[in-house]
Design an enzyme around this catalytic site. Sequence first.
Site, mmCIF file in Angstrom:
data_model
loop_
_atom_site.group_PDB
_atom_site.id
_atom_site.type_symbol
_atom_site.label_atom_id
_atom_site.label_comp_id
_atom_site.label_asym_id
_atom_site.label_seq_id
_atom_site.Cartn_x
_atom_site.Cartn_y
_atom_site.Cartn_z
ATOM 1 N N ASP A 153 36.884 39.380 76.445
ATOM 2 C CA ASP A 153 38.678 39.166 76.801
ATOM 3 C C ASP A 153 38.124 38.287 78.271
ATOM 4 O O ASP A 153 37.386 39.142 79.060
ATOM 5 C CB ASP A 153 39.159 39.658 77.406
ATOM 6 C CG ASP A 153 40.793 38.885 77.447
ATOM 7 O OD1 ASP A 153 41.491 38.313 76.798
ATOM 8 O OD2 ASP A 153 40.796 38.313 78.605
ATOM 9 N N ASN A 207 42.502 26.412 82.737
ATOM 10 C CA ASN A 207 43.695 25.610 82.754
ATOM 11 C C ASN A 207 44.060 24.997 83.394
ATOM 12 O O ASN A 207 45.068 23.997 83.105
ATOM 13 C CB ASN A 207 44.712 26.699 81.025
ATOM 14 C CG ASN A 207 43.458 26.619 80.179
ATOM 15 O OD1 ASN A 207 42.898 26.255 79.192
ATOM 16 N ND2 ASN A 207 43.950 27.705 79.182
ATOM 17 N N HIS A 223 43.444 21.542 80.339
ATOM 18 C CA HIS A 223 43.858 22.556 78.312
ATOM 19 C C HIS A 223 42.518 21.890 77.626
ATOM 20 O O HIS A 223 42.225 22.184 77.446
ATOM 21 C CB HIS A 223 44.959 22.644 78.275
ATOM 22 C CG HIS A 223 46.247 23.294 78.692
ATOM 23 N ND1 HIS A 223 45.957 25.012 77.920
ATOM 24 C CD2 HIS A 223 46.537 23.555 79.151
ATOM 25 C CE1 HIS A 223 47.294 25.413 78.533
ATOM 26 N NE2 HIS A 223 48.064 24.233 79.415
ATOM 27 N N ASP A 281 41.812 33.981 74.569
ATOM 28 C CA ASP A 281 40.266 33.749 75.776
ATOM 29 C C ASP A 281 39.572 34.829 75.162
ATOM 30 O O ASP A 281 39.029 35.617 75.833
ATOM 31 C CB ASP A 281 40.744 33.241 77.185
ATOM 32 C CG ASP A 281 41.556 34.063 76.945
ATOM 33 O OD1 ASP A 281 42.116 35.126 76.569
ATOM 34 O OD2 ASP A 281 41.623 34.431 78.831
#
Length: 223
Positions: free
Chosen positions: A99, A107, A112, A142
């Site tokens: 992760d 973002n 984005h 992610d």
Amino acid sequence: MRSVIALPLRGRKGTQGVIEILNPRSDQMNDYTVAFLHILADHAAIAIENARDVARIQQLTITDDTTGLYNVRHLYDVLGRELERCNRTKTAVSLAFLDLDRFKLVNDVHGHLVGSELLAHTGRRLQELSRPSDECFRYGGDEFVILMPGSDPEAALAQAGFLNHALSETEFQMKSGLKLRVSASVGIASAPVDGSSLHSIIRAADARMYSVKNDGRGGVRGR
């Protein structure tokens, strides 16, 4: 060789190949035979194009659009087969659940589009750092998964540690001129020691990843 008949396999998307007949008997080359060969070539071209279209569609169904990695649907299929092999042959299989740390900030600060570009760079880098026998997947958002067939917990932990360190040392050049880095929190799980079902392995790796997050992020944790 005395003679050759060559018929191009022309389809809607160009020439797909050639049918060659070597040394045909001249007494059999009547109008009916020539017409039949043209029909055969047309049908062969259509069949080849249809087969390629089906293969292309199948590839799209298992591929993530943003990163080009395999998607979670394909992960479940491959991991299921690997677990069956593990149970049958008594060999190990391991999984690293990654992760990206604080990715939401990318973002929020850069937008984005930059975030998607960075995910694509990350996916390619994970493939570069993985061993030929390993497979990379985008799990969602992610989150990424590296499947490591034949790796026991110790080997998987060593490989994940190497991969995570190299990833954090990589500087990605964005189209906008930005240079960004990412780090990841990684959890490792292995079969059969952490279970023999798909969900038990993913659950164990996910839980260890979150324990890394809770302890400050950026590390790798196995058992």
